[in-house]
Design a protein around this motif. Structure first.
Motif, PDB file in Angstrom:
ATOM      1  N   LEU A 166       0.844  -1.197   0.000  1.00  0.00           N
ATOM      2  CA  LEU A 166       0.000   0.000   0.000  1.00  0.00           C
ATOM      3  C   LEU A 166       0.882   1.251   0.000  1.00  0.00           C
ATOM      4  O   LEU A 166       1.746   1.417   0.863  1.00  0.00           O
ATOM      5  N   VAL A 167       0.671   2.128  -1.002  1.00  0.00           N
ATOM      6  CA  VAL A 167       1.423   3.378  -1.101  1.00  0.00           C
ATOM      7  C   VAL A 167       0.457   4.551  -1.007  1.00  0.00           C
ATOM      8  O   VAL A 167      -0.497   4.642  -1.786  1.00  0.00           O
ATOM      9  N   TRP A 168       0.711   5.440  -0.058  1.00  0.00           N
ATOM     10  CA  TRP A 168      -0.089   6.660   0.103  1.00  0.00           C
ATOM     11  C   TRP A 168       0.606   7.796  -0.615  1.00  0.00           C
ATOM     12  O   TRP A 168       1.732   8.160  -0.267  1.00  0.00           O
ATOM     13  N   ASP A 169      -0.044   8.372  -1.595  1.00  0.00           N
ATOM     14  CA  ASP A 169       0.572   9.498  -2.296  1.00  0.00           C
ATOM     15  C   ASP A 169       0.667  10.706  -1.364  1.00  0.00           C
ATOM     16  O   ASP A 169      -0.251  10.988  -0.597  1.00  0.00           O
ATOM     17  N   VAL A 170       1.767  11.431  -1.416  1.00  0.00           N
ATOM     18  CA  VAL A 170       2.094  12.578  -0.564  1.00  0.00           C
ATOM     19  C   VAL A 170       2.281  12.159   0.888  1.00  0.00           C
ATOM     20  O   VAL A 170       3.338  12.321   1.464  1.00  0.00           O
ATOM     21  N   GLY A 171       1.267  11.610   1.512  1.00  0.00           N
ATOM     22  CA  GLY A 171       1.406  11.173   2.891  1.00  0.00           C
ATOM     23  C   GLY A 171       0.666  12.022   3.897  1.00  0.00           C
ATOM     24  O   GLY A 171       0.572  11.673   5.068  1.00  0.00           O
ATOM     25  N   HIS A 172       0.119  13.175   3.473  1.00  0.00           N
ATOM     26  CA  HIS A 172      -0.710  13.973   4.387  1.00  0.00           C
ATOM     27  C   HIS A 172      -1.879  13.167   4.920  1.00  0.00           C
ATOM     28  O   HIS A 172      -2.390  13.431   6.001  1.00  0.00           O
ATOM     29  N   GLN A 173      -2.304  12.174   4.132  1.00  0.00           N
ATOM     30  CA  GLN A 173      -3.515  11.417   4.444  1.00  0.00           C
ATOM     31  C   GLN A 173      -3.238  10.136   5.229  1.00  0.00           C
ATOM     32  O   GLN A 173      -4.140   9.333   5.451  1.00  0.00           O
ATOM     33  N   ALA A 174      -2.008   9.947   5.703  1.00  0.00           N
ATOM     34  CA  ALA A 174      -1.614   8.639   6.231  1.00  0.00           C
ATOM     35  C   ALA A 174      -1.597   8.536   7.756  1.00  0.00           C
ATOM     36  O   ALA A 174      -1.085   7.563   8.297  1.00  0.00           O
TER      37      ALA A 174
ATOM     38  N   VAL B  70       7.035   8.984   0.960  1.00  0.00           N
ATOM     39  CA  VAL B  70       6.291   9.942   0.137  1.00  0.00           C
ATOM     40  C   VAL B  70       6.167  11.272   0.875  1.00  0.00           C
ATOM     41  O   VAL B  70       5.529  11.372   1.906  1.00  0.00           O
ATOM     42  N   GLY B  71       6.822  12.293   0.333  1.00  0.00           N
ATOM     43  CA  GLY B  71       6.697  13.642   0.865  1.00  0.00           C
ATOM     44  C   GLY B  71       6.238  14.595  -0.214  1.00  0.00           C
ATOM     45  O   GLY B  71       5.505  15.531   0.043  1.00  0.00           O
ATOM     46  N   HIS B  72       6.702  14.357  -1.452  1.00  0.00           N
ATOM     47  CA  HIS B  72       6.235  15.106  -2.610  1.00  0.00           C
ATOM     48  C   HIS B  72       5.151  14.290  -3.315  1.00  0.00           C
ATOM     49  O   HIS B  72       5.145  13.070  -3.249  1.00  0.00           O
ATOM     50  N   SER B  73       4.275  14.983  -4.004  1.00  0.00           N
ATOM     51  CA  SER B  73       3.081  14.313  -4.522  1.00  0.00           C
ATOM     52  C   SER B  73       3.335  13.569  -5.833  1.00  0.00           C
ATOM     53  O   SER B  73       4.354  13.736  -6.490  1.00  0.00           O
ATOM     54  N   SER B  74       2.329  12.752  -6.180  1.00  0.00           N
ATOM     55  CA  SER B  74       2.176  12.176  -7.524  1.00  0.00           C
ATOM     56  C   SER B  74       3.166  11.074  -7.856  1.00  0.00           C
ATOM     57  O   SER B  74       3.352  10.732  -9.014  1.00  0.00           O
ATOM     58  N   THR B  75       3.785  10.490  -6.835  1.00  0.00           N
ATOM     59  CA  THR B  75       4.747   9.409  -7.063  1.00  0.00           C
ATOM     60  C   THR B  75       4.143   8.026  -6.850  1.00  0.00           C
ATOM     61  O   THR B  75       4.748   7.024  -7.238  1.00  0.00           O
ATOM     62  N   ALA B  76       2.976   7.947  -6.243  1.00  0.00           N
ATOM     63  CA  ALA B  76       2.461   6.653  -5.789  1.00  0.00           C
ATOM     64  C   ALA B  76       2.165   5.691  -6.933  1.00  0.00           C
ATOM     65  O   ALA B  76       2.403   4.485  -6.806  1.00  0.00           O
ATOM     66  N   ILE B  77       1.630   6.188  -8.050  1.00  0.00           N
ATOM     67  CA  ILE B  77       1.269   5.284  -9.151  1.00  0.00           C
ATOM     68  C   ILE B  77       2.520   4.658  -9.751  1.00  0.00           C
ATOM     69  O   ILE B  77       2.579   3.436  -9.961  1.00  0.00           O
ATOM     70  N   SER B  78       3.531   5.479 -10.004  1.00  0.00           N
ATOM     71  CA  SER B  78       4.771   4.950 -10.577  1.00  0.00           C
ATOM     72  C   SER B  78       5.435   3.953  -9.627  1.00  0.00           C
ATOM     73  O   SER B  78       5.914   2.885 -10.053  1.00  0.00           O
TER      74      SER B  78
ATOM     75  N   HIS C  31      -1.177  -4.475  -5.176  1.00  0.00           N
ATOM     76  CA  HIS C  31      -0.402  -3.231  -5.093  1.00  0.00           C
ATOM     77  C   HIS C  31      -1.388  -2.078  -5.230  1.00  0.00           C
ATOM     78  O   HIS C  31      -2.072  -1.967  -6.246  1.00  0.00           O
ATOM     79  N   ILE C  32      -1.455  -1.245  -4.193  1.00  0.00           N
ATOM     80  CA  ILE C  32      -2.484  -0.217  -4.122  1.00  0.00           C
ATOM     81  C   ILE C  32      -1.844   1.154  -3.988  1.00  0.00           C
ATOM     82  O   ILE C  32      -0.984   1.362  -3.122  1.00  0.00           O
ATOM     83  N   ALA C  33      -2.256   2.076  -4.833  1.00  0.00           N
ATOM     84  CA  ALA C  33      -1.810   3.468  -4.755  1.00  0.00           C
ATOM     85  C   ALA C  33      -3.020   4.345  -4.444  1.00  0.00           C
ATOM     86  O   ALA C  33      -4.004   4.325  -5.183  1.00  0.00           O
ATOM     87  N   VAL C  34      -2.945   5.102  -3.351  1.00  0.00           N
ATOM     88  CA  VAL C  34      -4.019   6.024  -2.985  1.00  0.00           C
ATOM     89  C   VAL C  34      -3.591   7.432  -3.367  1.00  0.00           C
ATOM     90  O   VAL C  34      -2.617   7.961  -2.824  1.00  0.00           O
ATOM     91  N   VAL C  35      -4.305   8.035  -4.318  1.00  0.00           N
ATOM     92  CA  VAL C  35      -3.890   9.304  -4.909  1.00  0.00           C
ATOM     93  C   VAL C  35      -5.023  10.319  -4.797  1.00  0.00           C
ATOM     94  O   VAL C  35      -6.186   9.990  -5.054  1.00  0.00           O
ATOM     95  N   GLY C  36      -4.696  11.559  -4.450  1.00  0.00           N
ATOM     96  CA  GLY C  36      -5.701  12.614  -4.382  1.00  0.00           C
ATOM     97  C   GLY C  36      -6.000  13.204  -5.748  1.00  0.00           C
ATOM     98  O   GLY C  36      -5.211  13.064  -6.699  1.00  0.00           O
ATOM     99  N   ASP C  37      -7.145  13.887  -5.850  1.00  0.00           N
ATOM    100  CA  ASP C  37      -7.523  14.457  -7.147  1.00  0.00           C
ATOM    101  C   ASP C  37      -6.588  15.595  -7.553  1.00  0.00           C
ATOM    102  O   ASP C  37      -6.422  15.873  -8.747  1.00  0.00           O
ATOM    103  N   ALA C  38      -5.953  16.277  -6.594  1.00  0.00           N
ATOM    104  CA  ALA C  38      -4.969  17.308  -6.952  1.00  0.00           C
ATOM    105  C   ALA C  38      -3.684  16.668  -7.454  1.00  0.00           C
ATOM    106  O   ALA C  38      -3.048  17.155  -8.390  1.00  0.00           O
ATOM    107  N   SER C  39      -3.297  15.543  -6.854  1.00  0.00           N
ATOM    108  CA  SER C  39      -2.049  14.875  -7.228  1.00  0.00           C
ATOM    109  C   SER C  39      -2.139  14.164  -8.571  1.00  0.00           C
ATOM    110  O   SER C  39      -1.159  14.088  -9.310  1.00  0.00           O
ATOM    111  N   ILE C  40      -3.312  13.645  -8.895  1.00  0.00           N
ATOM    112  CA  ILE C  40      -3.430  12.848 -10.120  1.00  0.00           C
ATOM    113  C   ILE C  40      -3.358  13.728 -11.363  1.00  0.00           C
ATOM    114  O   ILE C  40      -3.156  13.245 -12.472  1.00  0.00           O
TER     115      ILE C  40
END
Length: 589
Positions: free
Chosen positions: A69-77, A115-123, A142-151
């Motif tokens: 499980l990968v949390w994009d950015v990490g603010h949400q973790a 994850v500290g900078h955004s938009s890396t989770a999918i890659s 393999h799960i990537a959780v991405v926000g609508d701003a990051s995507i």
């Protein structure tokens, strides 16, 4: 309902023992726990409150940490951290020696990617999924959780584009709440909104067209619906995409109403949600506000001035200009590469572009900085907020590399104002026509001058200045960190031995003054709020080597390591650049 479910959960294994019908109660407890801690200890609030149900559902359905499980950015973790063994020390979050505010591989096996900078989770998740296939682990999820701003970021699109032509077992979950730190922007945001409102027929779904199994949108706060869909997707192979609708700040009324302010609200009353304001009367301004208000003043006098920021209008204070001149100030979303090249394109047409990017985020646009701006010698004005140590956000956010990575680029001017007045004046000077790109770096937080709105004065490019006379040792400081020298010298026994110079310009250096300094003093000490490897101190050593000067040079700054979280004062002390450490260093001469 009286039993406390959360107190008995120390891992996802414990979580999976709870009957599914009790999970809404656990969600309430988890929200309350986050609110209790963050209200006192501070941190990122709204994002984690918005994904409480999703967090529980993911660890309930999937076999983490075997499933990745990968949390994009990490603010949400935050909820993720609490459920994965860090509940008892969550109160140390973002503190010196405590746990990181972001997922961190060295901290837990459940933090699969830093994850500290955004938009890396999918890659990152796609990389893991392809590796699992190659290793024969065909059933691993393999799960990537991405926000609508990051995507909306280019890197996220690159990951989606690649994933759609693979057989990777990848699930991308879009946490769609229409806001990042500031409200999401752009055509993709508008598209997602139309999908939520049912205005886009499913056959026109752009995610499906990328060869993803698309499902949704569904209510991300209906934990039973989320669990049901995750169970279906768990047994579906190939690239999948789940669109969830959530509310940032869910469960705290004020956080839902004012999502920008409650992204990271500081201390607040956990019962009422009211932010505990400290009086800002009789305090000097924040550097970001000096930038924002000065730019607004300049833009009012010069219609060619443009402001650009990638997704940080409030944090950078470009919001002042955006409100007054909406056609000349742009939030381009989480798209630093685009921001830099967009600025370059405007500069070719004679526009005066102030591109405001946090120092740590400009790293993401380094190729554009070199090829699209400096190589073509376009006079883009880069305003690098949060330069130097930034505090509790830690290693991913410290702006300590910019002096080193900028200094090697031809045509670049690099300037660090020592105070608010100098920041104001360099912003004024830059729009008079420099014929080169310039990077203006300034720190997070407040300056020291109350009466900073002085009449504009033009700054002479490449000139350093003497702040204090001395006889034996010359201290050369760069920018605001030089204010730490003043109290340090005030407490030593032999202050008359030390001269102090402000070298705000790292490029071009004031070589005439440097020749004078090297011929006059016995020792030189350099000080910077940046890495000592390749930074300002290195430029002084290079000058000495080139010109055959042999006197000792001591470089002070950020050591050659990634500095973790803590207050700015604590981290300066760790790096030995706080006033007390400087005093001890000076007394050793």
């Amino acid at each position: 309902m009286s039993k406390n479910l959360l107190q008995n959960i120390n891992s996802p294994t414990d979580l999976r023992q709870i009957p599914e019908q009790d999970l809404p109660q656990l969600a309430r407890e988890l929200r309350d726990f986050i609110i209790d801690i963050v209200s006192v200890k501070e941190g990122h609030l709204g994002a984690s409150l918005g994904v409480v149900e999703l967090t529980i559902a993911l660890h309930y359905v999937f076999n983490t940490p075997e499933d990745l499980l990968v949390w994009d950015v990490g603010h949400q973790a935050y909820g993720h951290k609490i459920l994965t063994g860090r509940k008892d020390n969550f109160d140390t979050n973002r503190q010196l020696g405590g746990i990181s505010g972001f997922p961190k591989r060295s901290e837990s096996e459940y933090d699969t990617f830093g994850v500290g900078h955004s938009s890396t989770a999918i890659s990152a998740s796609l990389g893991m999924a392809i590796a699992s296939n190659l290793n024969g682990n065909l059933d691993k999820n393999h799960i990537a959780v991405v926000g609508d701003a990051s995507i909306a970021s280019g890197m996220a699109f690159e990951g989606l584009n690649h994933a759609g032509v693979t057989d990777a077992n990848l699930l991308v979950i879009l946490n769609d709440n229409a806001i990042g730190i500031d409200p999401s922007v752009g055509a993709l945001k508008n598209y997602l909104t139309s999908v939520k409102e049912g205005k886009n027929p499913r056959q026109n779904n752009m995610i499906k067209s990328l060869n993803f199994d698309y499902s949704g949108p569904i209510d991300g706060h209906d934990i039973f619906a989320v669990i049901k869909e995750l169970r279906r997707l768990k047994n579906t192979k190939g690239p999948k995409f789940l669109h969830l609708i959530t509310t940032k700040g869910k469960g705290l009324e004020q956080a839902e109403k004012d999502q920008v302010k409650y992204h990271a609200p500081g201390k607040f009353d956990k019962l009422t949600g009211e932010i505990i304001f400290t009086s800002e009367e009789n305090l000097p301004p924040k550097f970001q506000d000096v930038f924002g208000l000065t730019l607004l003043e300049l833009a009012g006098k010069n219609e060619k001035i443009i402001g650009i920021t990638p997704a940080m209008p409030s944090g950078s204070s470009l919001k002042f200009m955006m409100d007054a001149f909406p056609k000349r100030a742009f939030d381009v979303g989480i798209a630093e590469q685009h921001a830099v090249t967009l600025s370059a394109g405007m500069a070719t047409q004679g526009m005066i572009v102030y591109c405001n990017i946090y120092s740590t985020f400009l790293q993401r646009a380094y190729d554009q900085l070199i090829h699209d701006v400096a190589l073509q010698n376009l006079p883009v004005i880069f305003c690098l907020d949060r330069a130097g140590l930034v505090g509790e956000d830690g290693a991913t956010h410290h702006g300590v590399f910019d002096l080193a990575y900028l200094r090697c680029i031809p045509n670049m001017i690099i300037y660090s104002p020592m105070n608010e007045i100098e920041l104001r004046n360099i912003l004024y000077t830059a729009q008079l026509g420099l014929n080169h790109p310039i990077a203006i770096r300034y720190p997070r937080g407040r300056g020291e001058i109350m009466d900073w709105k002085k009449p504009f004065e033009k700054i002479e490019i490449g000139k350093a200045k003497l702040l204090k006379k001395g006889s034996r040792i010359a201290i050369l400081s760069n920018g605001f960190i030089g204010t730490n020298v003043i109290p340090a010298l005030a407490e030593i026994k032999n202050p008359h031995d030390f001269a102090h110079y402000d070298f705000s310009f790292v490029k071009p250096l004031d070589e005439n003054l440097l020749h004078e300094i090297f011929k006059t003093f016995e020792n030189i000490i350099t000080l910077e709020n940046g890495t000592i490897k390749g930074g300002f101190g290195s430029s002084i050593i290079e000058f000495a080597s080139t010109n055959g000067y042999l006197i000792p040079i001591k470089t002070l700054g950020i050591p050659d390591e990634f500095i973790e979280q803590g207050t700015v004062e604590e981290l300066q002390k760790y790096s030995k650049i706080d006033p007390k450490s400087l005093k001890n260093t000076f007394e050793s001469y």
